[in-house]
Scaffold this motif. Structure first.
Motif, mmCIF file in Angstrom:
data_model
loop_
_atom_site.group_PDB
_atom_site.id
_atom_site.type_symbol
_atom_site.label_atom_id
_atom_site.label_comp_id
_atom_site.label_asym_id
_atom_site.label_seq_id
_atom_site.Cartn_x
_atom_site.Cartn_y
_atom_site.Cartn_z
ATOM 1 N N GLN A 51 0.828 -1.203 0.000
ATOM 2 C CA GLN A 51 0.000 0.000 0.000
ATOM 3 C C GLN A 51 0.869 1.263 0.000
ATOM 4 O OE1 GLN A 51 -3.604 0.248 0.141
ATOM 5 N NE2 GLN A 51 -3.369 -1.834 -0.609
ATOM 6 N N VAL A 52 1.930 1.245 0.773
ATOM 7 C CA VAL A 52 2.836 2.394 0.811
ATOM 8 C C VAL A 52 3.552 2.558 -0.528
ATOM 9 C CG1 VAL A 52 4.919 3.305 1.920
ATOM 10 C CG2 VAL A 52 3.103 2.351 3.306
ATOM 11 N N ALA A 53 3.824 1.458 -1.221
ATOM 12 C CA ALA A 53 4.434 1.545 -2.555
ATOM 13 C C ALA A 53 3.481 2.200 -3.542
ATOM 14 C CB ALA A 53 4.832 0.157 -3.039
ATOM 15 N N LYS A 54 2.193 1.873 -3.446
ATOM 16 C CA LYS A 54 1.216 2.503 -4.335
ATOM 17 C C LYS A 54 1.102 3.997 -4.056
ATOM 18 C CE LYS A 54 -1.859 -1.222 -5.569
ATOM 19 N NZ LYS A 54 -1.847 -1.028 -7.004
ATOM 20 N N ILE A 55 1.136 4.378 -2.787
ATOM 21 C CA ILE A 55 1.042 5.796 -2.434
ATOM 22 C C ILE A 55 2.377 6.492 -2.729
ATOM 23 C CG2 ILE A 55 0.627 7.411 -0.539
ATOM 24 C CD1 ILE A 55 -1.811 5.808 -1.435
ATOM 25 N N GLY A 56 3.471 5.779 -2.553
ATOM 26 C CA GLY A 56 4.791 6.366 -2.788
ATOM 27 C C GLY A 56 5.020 6.765 -4.227
ATOM 28 N N ILE A 57 4.386 6.072 -5.157
ATOM 29 C CA ILE A 57 4.556 6.431 -6.566
ATOM 30 C C ILE A 57 3.909 7.779 -6.850
ATOM 31 C CG2 ILE A 57 2.528 5.367 -7.618
ATOM 32 C CD1 ILE A 57 6.108 5.205 -8.917
ATOM 33 N N LEU A 58 2.874 8.135 -6.105
ATOM 34 C CA LEU A 58 2.278 9.461 -6.259
ATOM 35 C C LEU A 58 3.231 10.545 -5.770
ATOM 36 C CD1 LEU A 58 -1.380 8.714 -5.140
ATOM 37 C CD2 LEU A 58 -0.573 9.170 -7.447
ATOM 38 N N ALA A 59 3.898 10.288 -4.655
ATOM 39 C CA ALA A 59 4.885 11.249 -4.152
ATOM 40 C C ALA A 59 6.060 11.365 -5.116
ATOM 41 C CB ALA A 59 5.378 10.814 -2.774
ATOM 42 N N PHE A 60 6.466 10.235 -5.685
ATOM 43 C CA PHE A 60 7.553 10.239 -6.667
ATOM 44 C C PHE A 60 7.157 11.027 -7.915
ATOM 45 C CE2 PHE A 60 9.917 7.896 -10.081
ATOM 46 C CZ PHE A 60 11.172 8.386 -9.759
ATOM 47 N N MET A 61 5.919 10.883 -8.347
ATOM 48 C CA MET A 61 5.456 11.610 -9.526
ATOM 49 C C MET A 61 5.373 13.108 -9.253
ATOM 50 S SD MET A 61 4.797 10.804 -12.548
ATOM 51 C CE MET A 61 4.461 11.892 -13.886
#
Length: 152
Positions: A51-61
């Motif tokens: 779940q944190v990986a899915k949310i982390g991609i938004l922060a990365f973007m």
């Protein structure tokens, strides 16, 4: 992006220079592949790390979009239009995928648990989506004004 940061500090340029990481068709393709790996609609990924990986991609973007802003000024009009269009399609697709995942509860509506207590994954994902939309509007409006600014 890290090389740009080190280059800026080394040469005492306290803005984000775009020597190594700029907006181009190749960079949009690499970003698309990196984003697609974690934003797959077919897998549920119920664990906290997933779940944190899915949310982390938004922060990365969000980080990618803010670091790509200075490279807009160095492009000609045709490549500026093509690259901003490609990045816009990527961001809109990412927002649509994450919205679908929020709606279908692929992104867990419950708390992070031991990772970050008292915060819902949906609240964090929605806040990143709002920031991503703001950055997209800022990128598009900057791309519209850059050709006219170059004339003056």
């Amino acid at each position: 992006m890290a090389l740009n940061l080190l280059y800026g500090f080394r040469n005492r340029k306290f803005w984000f220079p775009y020597k190594y990481f700029s907006l181009s068709a190749a960079s949009v393709t690499v970003i698309t592949v990196a984003v697609k790996l974690t934003v797959d609609l077919s897998s549920s990924m119920p664990g906290n790390v997933d779940q944190v990986a899915k949310i982390g991609i938004l922060a990365f973007m969000c980080t990618i979009m803010s670091n790509l802003m200075p490279s807009l000024a160095s492009m000609d009009n045709k490549s500026l239009l093509a690259n901003v269009t490609g990045l816009s399609i990527l961001v809109i697709t990412l927002i649509a995928n994450m919205s679908i995942q929020i709606r279908t509860h692929v992104i867990n509506p419950y708390t992070f648990g031991s990772v970050i207590p008292n915060y819902s994954m949906v609240i964090v994902a929605c806040s990143y989506i709002v920031v991503l939309l703001f950055l997209l509007i800022l990128l598009i409006s900057s791309a519209i004004t850059i050709p006219a600014s170059k004339i003056y």
